[in-house]
Motif scaffolding. Structure first.
Motif, PDB file in Angstrom:
ATOM      1  N   TYR A 298       0.828  -1.220   0.000  1.00  0.00           N
ATOM      2  CA  TYR A 298       0.000   0.000   0.000  1.00  0.00           C
ATOM      3  C   TYR A 298       0.858   1.263   0.000  1.00  0.00           C
ATOM      4  O   TYR A 298       0.480   2.279  -0.575  1.00  0.00           O
ATOM      5  CB  TYR A 298      -1.003  -0.031   1.154  1.00  0.00           C
ATOM      6  N   GLY A 299       2.034   1.142   0.634  1.00  0.00           N
ATOM      7  CA  GLY A 299       2.966   2.278   0.609  1.00  0.00           C
ATOM      8  C   GLY A 299       3.351   2.625  -0.819  1.00  0.00           C
ATOM      9  O   GLY A 299       3.339   3.789  -1.227  1.00  0.00           O
ATOM     10  N   ARG A 300       3.685   1.629  -1.616  1.00  0.00           N
ATOM     11  CA  ARG A 300       4.065   1.874  -3.014  1.00  0.00           C
ATOM     12  C   ARG A 300       2.907   2.480  -3.794  1.00  0.00           C
ATOM     13  O   ARG A 300       3.081   3.375  -4.624  1.00  0.00           O
ATOM     14  CB  ARG A 300       4.505   0.569  -3.691  1.00  0.00           C
ATOM     15  N   ARG A 301       1.713   1.986  -3.541  1.00  0.00           N
ATOM     16  CA  ARG A 301       0.555   2.531  -4.273  1.00  0.00           C
ATOM     17  C   ARG A 301       0.278   3.968  -3.873  1.00  0.00           C
ATOM     18  O   ARG A 301      -0.091   4.801  -4.698  1.00  0.00           O
ATOM     19  CB  ARG A 301      -0.670   1.652  -4.022  1.00  0.00           C
ATOM     20  N   MET A 302       0.493   4.250  -2.579  1.00  0.00           N
ATOM     21  CA  MET A 302       0.277   5.634  -2.132  1.00  0.00           C
ATOM     22  C   MET A 302       1.279   6.582  -2.792  1.00  0.00           C
ATOM     23  O   MET A 302       0.926   7.683  -3.220  1.00  0.00           O
ATOM     24  CB  MET A 302       0.389   5.715  -0.608  1.00  0.00           C
ATOM     25  N   ILE A 303       2.528   6.136  -2.863  1.00  0.00           N
ATOM     26  CA  ILE A 303       3.549   6.985  -3.492  1.00  0.00           C
ATOM     27  C   ILE A 303       3.157   7.289  -4.938  1.00  0.00           C
ATOM     28  O   ILE A 303       3.201   8.440  -5.395  1.00  0.00           O
ATOM     29  CB  ILE A 303       4.939   6.310  -3.441  1.00  0.00           C
ATOM     30  N   GLN A 304       2.735   6.250  -5.641  1.00  0.00           N
ATOM     31  CA  GLN A 304       2.376   6.466  -7.048  1.00  0.00           C
ATOM     32  C   GLN A 304       1.189   7.418  -7.177  1.00  0.00           C
ATOM     33  O   GLN A 304       1.154   8.286  -8.036  1.00  0.00           O
ATOM     34  CB  GLN A 304       2.037   5.131  -7.711  1.00  0.00           C
ATOM     35  N   ARG A 305       0.254   7.260  -6.282  1.00  0.00           N
ATOM     36  CA  ARG A 305      -0.931   8.121  -6.280  1.00  0.00           C
ATOM     37  C   ARG A 305      -0.540   9.590  -6.063  1.00  0.00           C
ATOM     38  O   ARG A 305      -1.017  10.500  -6.733  1.00  0.00           O
ATOM     39  CB  ARG A 305      -1.864   7.637  -5.167  1.00  0.00           C
ATOM     40  N   ILE A 306       0.367   9.802  -5.111  1.00  0.00           N
ATOM     41  CA  ILE A 306       0.820  11.169  -4.803  1.00  0.00           C
ATOM     42  C   ILE A 306       1.574  11.753  -5.997  1.00  0.00           C
ATOM     43  O   ILE A 306       1.344  12.895  -6.400  1.00  0.00           O
ATOM     44  CB  ILE A 306       1.704  11.176  -3.531  1.00  0.00           C
ATOM     45  N   GLN A 307       2.455  10.948  -6.582  1.00  0.00           N
ATOM     46  CA  GLN A 307       3.214  11.444  -7.739  1.00  0.00           C
ATOM     47  C   GLN A 307       2.296  11.849  -8.873  1.00  0.00           C
ATOM     48  O   GLN A 307       2.460  12.897  -9.489  1.00  0.00           O
ATOM     49  CB  GLN A 307       4.180  10.374  -8.240  1.00  0.00           C
ATOM     50  N   LYS A 308       1.327  11.003  -9.154  1.00  0.00           N
ATOM     51  CA  LYS A 308       0.408  11.277 -10.270  1.00  0.00           C
ATOM     52  C   LYS A 308      -0.327  12.581 -10.065  1.00  0.00           C
ATOM     53  O   LYS A 308      -0.531  13.357 -10.977  1.00  0.00           O
ATOM     54  CB  LYS A 308      -0.616  10.153 -10.384  1.00  0.00           C
ATOM     55  N   GLN A 309      -0.753  12.778  -8.823  1.00  0.00           N
ATOM     56  CA  GLN A 309      -1.563  13.959  -8.554  1.00  0.00           C
ATOM     57  C   GLN A 309      -0.754  15.239  -8.456  1.00  0.00           C
ATOM     58  O   GLN A 309      -1.216  16.292  -8.849  1.00  0.00           O
ATOM     59  CB  GLN A 309      -2.320  13.770  -7.239  1.00  0.00           C
ATOM     60  N   THR A 310       0.470  15.137  -7.921  1.00  0.00           N
ATOM     61  CA  THR A 310       1.142  16.383  -7.543  1.00  0.00           C
ATOM     62  C   THR A 310       2.332  16.783  -8.405  1.00  0.00           C
ATOM     63  O   THR A 310       2.610  17.973  -8.512  1.00  0.00           O
ATOM     64  CB  THR A 310       1.648  16.317  -6.076  1.00  0.00           C
ATOM     65  N   TYR A 311       3.054  15.832  -8.992  1.00  0.00           N
ATOM     66  CA  TYR A 311       4.273  16.238  -9.699  1.00  0.00           C
ATOM     67  C   TYR A 311       3.917  17.087 -10.917  1.00  0.00           C
ATOM     68  O   TYR A 311       3.026  16.741 -11.689  1.00  0.00           O
ATOM     69  CB  TYR A 311       5.077  15.012 -10.149  1.00  0.00           C
ATOM     70  N   CYS A 312       4.657  18.189 -11.079  1.00  0.00           N
ATOM     71  CA  CYS A 312       4.412  19.064 -12.239  1.00  0.00           C
ATOM     72  C   CYS A 312       4.640  18.312 -13.533  1.00  0.00           C
ATOM     73  O   CYS A 312       3.975  18.555 -14.529  1.00  0.00           O
ATOM     74  CB  CYS A 312       5.341  20.272 -12.211  1.00  0.00           C
ATOM     75  N   ASP A 313       5.649  17.399 -13.511  1.00  0.00           N
ATOM     76  CA  ASP A 313       5.900  16.661 -14.754  1.00  0.00           C
ATOM     77  C   ASP A 313       5.127  15.342 -14.785  1.00  0.00           C
ATOM     78  O   ASP A 313       5.526  14.374 -15.402  1.00  0.00           O
ATOM     79  CB  ASP A 313       7.397  16.456 -14.984  1.00  0.00           C
ATOM     80  N   GLY A 314       3.997  15.334 -14.123  1.00  0.00           N
ATOM     81  CA  GLY A 314       3.021  14.254 -14.243  1.00  0.00           C
ATOM     82  C   GLY A 314       3.585  12.879 -14.000  1.00  0.00           C
ATOM     83  O   GLY A 314       4.139  12.615 -12.942  1.00  0.00           O
TER      84      GLY A 314
END
Ligand SMILES: O=C(O)CCC(=O)C(=O)O
Ligand SMILES: [Fe+2]
Length: 337
Positions: A298-314
């Protein structure tokens, strides 16, 4: 071979409010502005004159035995001196009166009258000197947050940190080297709160800080009269190449209610960021109820979720596959581009 390539901070001349607001501020990148009128301080602010006008107002200063200040090992002490005595000492290499040793280094970051409540404001703490320094009117008066004296002994190095306000750092006398890192390199800087644990940025311990080489190093040398635009969240590390007097002006780049009301320094995270970080801590406590392999999943999935939503370079940070779970992706469609 050099550790990191040095990227020069671009130098702009003939910048007025219009150019700043149209071409420089929106880039969200540091810039040196050369030749912006700063008032008579450029000619007037000698050690003697500063002493006369600043008088014996008590100032709280950092004093350290070595010029590289270390917030981890606390190799400095806080002391109070009359402003005129402080300026004299900061300008000399060897001192007849000293706290720690005869070649100790000094640094002043001026404070508000009520240190815990009020931000520093030169016009309140040093009215006679504030007259000589003309704040560039590159922002609306109600965005003004603070104006801060930055006075350093020759050689003094201030650790890498970020602030949460937009900032114009005016170098009035003396040369100063400034190294900057983008907020996008935060993970390569080994942060402890708002500061980087990598103190020696010129000869870092790469066994302890192997990722540090990945951080892109932006660099400039400020001359008297230069302004450095430091956008909020950009990390900066300053080294006085000579005894130097600077003033920095922080202003609110976001709507006023985005900021922590109890923040005299301009370095507390915006309230929404603090809420988000607290929510993350709660999420981690919830995961703690599960076995290690589930936490990992779940930690890995959370990280991916955060990256998708927040990183400027998507999605570029991970080659994240399209996520078919609509509950996880619903918000990304509502995010402005
Ligand atoms: O010039 C310095 O010594 C530090 C400046 C700084 O940290 C700032 O302006 O936020
Ligand atoms: Fe700063």
């Amino acid at each position: 071979m050099e550790l990191q390539e040095k990227i020069p901070v671009p130098i702009f001349t003939e910048v007025d409010r219009d150019v700043f607001l149209r071409e420089i501020c929106p880039q969200r990148r540091p810039a040196v502005l050369r030749g912006v009128p700063l008032g008579p301080c450029l000619e007037k602010w000698t050690v003697e004159y500063l002493g006369q006008k600043g008088r014996d107002k008590p100032v709280k200063i950092h004093v350290s035995t070595v010029p590289q200040m270390d917030f981890l090992r606390k190799n400095f002490v806080y002391k109070t001196l009359p402003f005129n005595e402080f300026v004299k000492r900061a300008s000399e290499k060897k001192h007849s009166d000293f706290f720690l040793c005869e070649d100790e280094s000094y640094y002043l970051r001026s404070l508000g009258e009520d240190v815990r409540k009020e931000p520093a404001d030169l016009s309140k703490q040093f009215p006679d000197l504030a007259e000589d320094f003309h704040i560039p009117h590159f922002f609306e008066p109600d965005q003004f947050f603070s104006s801060v004296f930055r006075i350093s002994s020759c050689g003094l190095q201030l650790w890498t940190h970020y602030d949460v306000m937009d900032n114009l750092l005016a170098q009035v006398t003396g040369m100063k080297r400034v190294v900057l890192y983008s907020p996008q390199d935060a993970l390569h800087l080994y942060l402890s709160g708002d500061k980087s644990e990598v103190l020696d940025i010129d000869a870092p311990d790469l066994k302890r800080f192997p990722e540090f080489v990945k951080a892109k190093r932006y660099e400039c040398v400020l001359e008297p009269g230069d302004l450095l635009f430091i956008p909020a969240l950009w990390f900066h590390n300053t080294t006085a190449l000579q005894f130097g007097v600077g003033v920095n002006v922080f202003w609110r780049h976001l709507p006023a209610d985005s900021y922590d009301k109890k923040d005299p320094y301009g370095n507390k995270d915006p309230v929404a960021a603090t809420r988000a970080l607290q929510a993350l801590e709660r999420a981690l406590r919830a995961l703690d109820e599960l076995p290690a392999d589930y936490q990992d999943f779940y930690g890995r999935r959370m990280i991916q979720r955060i990256q998708k939503q927040t990183y400027c370079d998507g999605l570029s940070a991970t080659s994240a596959q399209e996520d078919s779970d609509s509950t996880l992706t619903s918000r990304q469609f509502t995010k402005p581009g």
